[in-house]
Design a protein around this motif. Structure first.
Motif, PDB file in Angstrom:
ATOM      1  N   ALA A 140     -12.607   7.586  -1.154  1.00 42.67           N
ATOM      2  CA  ALA A 140     -11.847   7.635   0.102  1.00 42.67           C
ATOM      3  C   ALA A 140     -11.348   9.041   0.384  1.00 42.67           C
ATOM      4  CB  ALA A 140     -10.674   6.657   0.035  1.00 42.67           C
ATOM      5  N   HIS A 195     -10.516   5.502  -4.887  1.00 42.08           N
ATOM      6  CA  HIS A 195      -9.560   6.460  -4.345  1.00 42.08           C
ATOM      7  C   HIS A 195     -10.233   7.820  -4.160  1.00 42.08           C
ATOM      8  CE1 HIS A 195      -5.734   8.084  -3.306  1.00 42.08           C
ATOM      9  NE2 HIS A 195      -5.614   8.828  -4.400  1.00 42.08           N
ATOM     10  N   TYR A 248      -2.967   5.610   4.694  1.00 38.77           N
ATOM     11  CA  TYR A 248      -3.528   5.668   3.346  1.00 38.77           C
ATOM     12  C   TYR A 248      -2.768   6.672   2.489  1.00 38.77           C
ATOM     13  CZ  TYR A 248      -7.028   5.779  -0.353  1.00 38.77           C
ATOM     14  OH  TYR A 248      -7.660   5.697  -1.571  1.00 38.77           O
ATOM     15  N   GLN A 249      -2.443   7.811   3.062  1.00 41.47           N
ATOM     16  CA  GLN A 249      -1.697   8.819   2.327  1.00 41.47           C
ATOM     17  C   GLN A 249      -0.300   8.330   1.971  1.00 41.47           C
ATOM     18  OE1 GLN A 249      -1.987  12.211   4.938  1.00 41.47           O
ATOM     19  NE2 GLN A 249      -4.034  12.752   4.222  1.00 41.47           N
ATOM     20  N   PRO A 264      -6.039   7.027   8.082  1.00 38.29           N
ATOM     21  CA  PRO A 264      -5.861   8.030   7.030  1.00 38.29           C
ATOM     22  C   PRO A 264      -4.411   8.380   6.727  1.00 38.29           C
ATOM     23  CG  PRO A 264      -6.778   9.012   9.027  1.00 38.29           C
ATOM     24  CD  PRO A 264      -6.851   7.540   9.198  1.00 38.29           C
ATOM     25  N   GLY A 321      -8.380   4.066   4.199  1.00 38.50           N
ATOM     26  CA  GLY A 321      -8.504   5.515   4.239  1.00 38.50           C
ATOM     27  C   GLY A 321      -9.381   5.992   5.382  1.00 38.50           C
TER      28      GLY A 321
END
Length: 219
Positions: A184, A181, A110-111, A107, A103
């Motif tokens: 992050a 989570h 990560y999404q 990023p 993350g």
């Protein structure tokens, strides 16, 4: 004949590798919106039709990128779990950081890893999707990404179980992953402000590890 088949297979594998690498680069640079089969193909330097022979569409391609990423994270956590030089709490801290670091450093990826898959308007029907997957191979099959994510979860649960026991592993495992989570997400959104909260992501991870370690000692 066998040599020709091997050459074709190697060429197809090289093309797929180039497409996945290009997709990952575009994802890092501009997010999911930047990833199109046309742009990926151009960046990979392949023919215009090549991406469509490997993936059913953009979602299929992103699913394949996610599957490979989950495999890498799973490999990291496996290496931590099997490292005899690390204590159980050090393994847990490393596993949580491995996830948060994605993350932090990637990023957009990560999404994608945690996106909610849904059938979008205009997508192929289930029957056509199955046919296209059979023609294109399993590279973008959601089940492949699911299995890779589950492998990571299994490795993570084994680390947690070493601290709190098998009976409590899933409860604390879910608590830890949802907490990681959240950490992050807060850090990524800029809401984990050190001046306001007087703490950092790494300090929060340390607190989580201590809490779970103490819970295991009391069990």
């Amino acid at each position: 004949m066998m040599g020709v088949m091997t050459t074709r297979a190697e060429s197809a594998a090289a093309t797929r590798r180039a497409l996945l690498d290009a997709a990952a680069e575009l994802l890092d640079l501009g997010g999911p919106e930047a990833v199109t089969l046309r742009e990926v193909g151009a960046r990979a330097g392949v023919t215009r039709g090549a991406p469509y022979r490997h993936f059913t569409g953009k979602d299929s391609l992103l699913t394949a990128v996610a599957a490979e990423s989950w495999e890498r994270i799973g490999d990291q956590v496996h290496a931590l779990r099997t490292d005899p030089a690390l204590s159980a709490s050090e393994k847990l801290r490393g596993a949580l950081r491995a996830l948060i670091d994605v993350g932090r450093n990637q990023p957009h990826l990560y999404q994608v890893l945690f996106r909610r898959r849904a059938k979008l308007p205009g997508q192929l029907g289930d029957g056509m999707d199955r046919i296209r997957r059979q023609l294109c191979g399993p590279e973008g099959d959601p089940a492949v990404a699911d299995r890779a994510a589950e492998r990571f979860q299994d490795e993570f649960l084994d680390i947690v179980a070493a601290l709190v026991g098998e009976r409590n592993a899933r409860h604390y495992g879910a608590l830890l992953l949802t907490s990681a989570h959240g950490i992050a997400g807060m850090e990524l959104s800029g809401h984990l402000d050190t001046d306001r909260w007087h703490t950092t992501a790494d300090e929060l991870v340390g607190t989580l590890v201590r809490m779970v370690t103490e819970a295991g000692e009391m069990a």
